[in-house]
Design an enzyme around this catalytic site. Structure first.
Site, PDB file in Angstrom:
ATOM      1  N   CYS A 116       3.592  -6.719   1.248  1.00 37.63           N
ATOM      2  CA  CYS A 116       2.600  -5.701   1.600  1.00 37.63           C
ATOM      3  C   CYS A 116       2.335  -5.702   3.104  1.00 37.63           C
ATOM      4  O   CYS A 116       2.092  -4.641   3.693  1.00 37.63           O
ATOM      5  CB  CYS A 116       1.290  -5.951   0.855  1.00 37.63           C
ATOM      6  SG  CYS A 116       1.329  -5.527  -0.902  1.00 37.63           S
ATOM      7  N   CYS A 204       3.262   0.417  -5.558  1.00 39.55           N
ATOM      8  CA  CYS A 204       4.726   0.439  -5.505  1.00 39.55           C
ATOM      9  C   CYS A 204       5.314   0.295  -6.912  1.00 39.55           C
ATOM     10  O   CYS A 204       4.712  -0.338  -7.792  1.00 39.55           O
ATOM     11  CB  CYS A 204       5.237  -0.684  -4.609  1.00 39.55           C
ATOM     12  SG  CYS A 204       4.881  -0.422  -2.847  1.00 39.55           S
ATOM     13  N   CYS A 207       5.599  -3.154  -8.594  1.00 34.71           N
ATOM     14  CA  CYS A 207       4.343  -3.902  -8.674  1.00 34.71           C
ATOM     15  C   CYS A 207       3.265  -3.193  -9.483  1.00 34.71           C
ATOM     16  O   CYS A 207       2.102  -3.595  -9.471  1.00 34.71           O
ATOM     17  CB  CYS A 207       3.809  -4.173  -7.268  1.00 34.71           C
ATOM     18  SG  CYS A 207       4.972  -5.046  -6.204  1.00 34.71           S
ATOM     19  N   CYS A 232      -4.129  -5.448  -1.620  1.00 36.96           N
ATOM     20  CA  CYS A 232      -2.891  -5.604  -0.864  1.00 36.96           C
ATOM     21  C   CYS A 232      -3.158  -5.922   0.598  1.00 36.96           C
ATOM     22  O   CYS A 232      -2.269  -6.332   1.324  1.00 36.96           O
ATOM     23  CB  CYS A 232      -2.055  -4.336  -0.961  1.00 36.96           C
ATOM     24  SG  CYS A 232      -2.878  -2.893  -0.253  1.00 36.96           S
TER      25      CYS A 232
END
Length: 243
Positions: A116, A204, A207, A232
């Protein structure tokens, strides 16, 4: 405007007002201000903001690992509102070095923070360095562990702005998910088609996964990690002082 007493007064004044009222105030106060866009809440902000300032600055972070549906969503929002979206991408050399050293899925082994940092935090830092303030879609009910104390207006303790300090506006801090979706339905606001497949909090592709009935929305993010601080780093100030 960096004095804490100013923020306290503003939070008290706007607690009983509409989010749109705070957005109007924010846009009037700052020349260099932008709306951060990624999820459903952020399009609600865009919908409100363009009615006040049609050329409002909107930015999003393209990590290179988003779902195809999310890329389609970004384009849908751009066309729907006829706006320019500043799409921020990772610095290529830093990303290439990271991937060459750690591979494409290192976050499953050593946590999501480093990935991240390269894909999201560095590009965000570059954008915020050009601003005096930003508007986000944070809500207190999104993540009880880290966002329950989010204020309507606050000094961003994680990122400096172009003059050293940065004001963060969270107009939807007091809204619930139900209120966000009611607004989306009433005003025909575009949304990510992944929401129709059980995704609530969308990040994402590697994730993020759908959540089960009665699971909290953030449980679909970084599910292989502990249930603690599901952040994040975009709103790193939320976890300062939290254990």
């Amino acid at each position: 405007m960096t004095d804490q007493s100013d923020f306290s007064a503003l939070n008290e004044e706007y607690a009983s007002k509409r989010p749109k009222d705070l957005i109007r105030y924010a846009l009037e106060q700052h020349d260099a201000i932008a709306v951060s866009f990624s999820g459903a809440e952020d399009v609600v902000l865009i919908d409100m903001a363009v009615k006040i300032k049609p050329d409002v600055d909107v930015f999003t972070l393209d990590t290179g690992r988003l779902h195809p549906e999310t890329y389609e969503f970004i384009e849908k929002v751009r066309k729907h509102y006829g706006i320019r979206i500043d799409v921020r991408t990772p610095e290529q050399a830093a990303l290439q070095n990271f991937v060459n050293e750690k591979g494409l899925f290192s976050f499953y082994e050593d946590g999501h923070q480093e990935c991240c940092g390269v894909r999201k935090i560095a590009p965000l830092r570059g954008k915020l360095a050009t601003l005096d303030a930003w508007i986000t879609g944070q809500r207190r009910d999104q993540s009880p562990g880290t966002r329950s104390d989010v204020s309507l207006v606050e000094l961003d303790g994680a990122f400096p702005g172009r003059n050293g300090s940065l004001v963060k506006y969270n107009p939807l801090a007091g809204w619930t998910s139900a209120q966000v979706w009611e607004y989306i339905k009433v005003f025909d606001v575009p949304y990510n088609s992944l929401h129709e497949k059980g995704f609530i909090s969308i990040g994402c592709q590697p994730c993020t996964r759908p959540v089960l009935p009665n699971q909290h929305e953030r449980e679909g993010r970084w599910w292989w990690e502990g249930a603690g601080h599901k952040e994040c780093g975009l709103h790193a100030g939320n976890i300062i002082g939290k254990s």
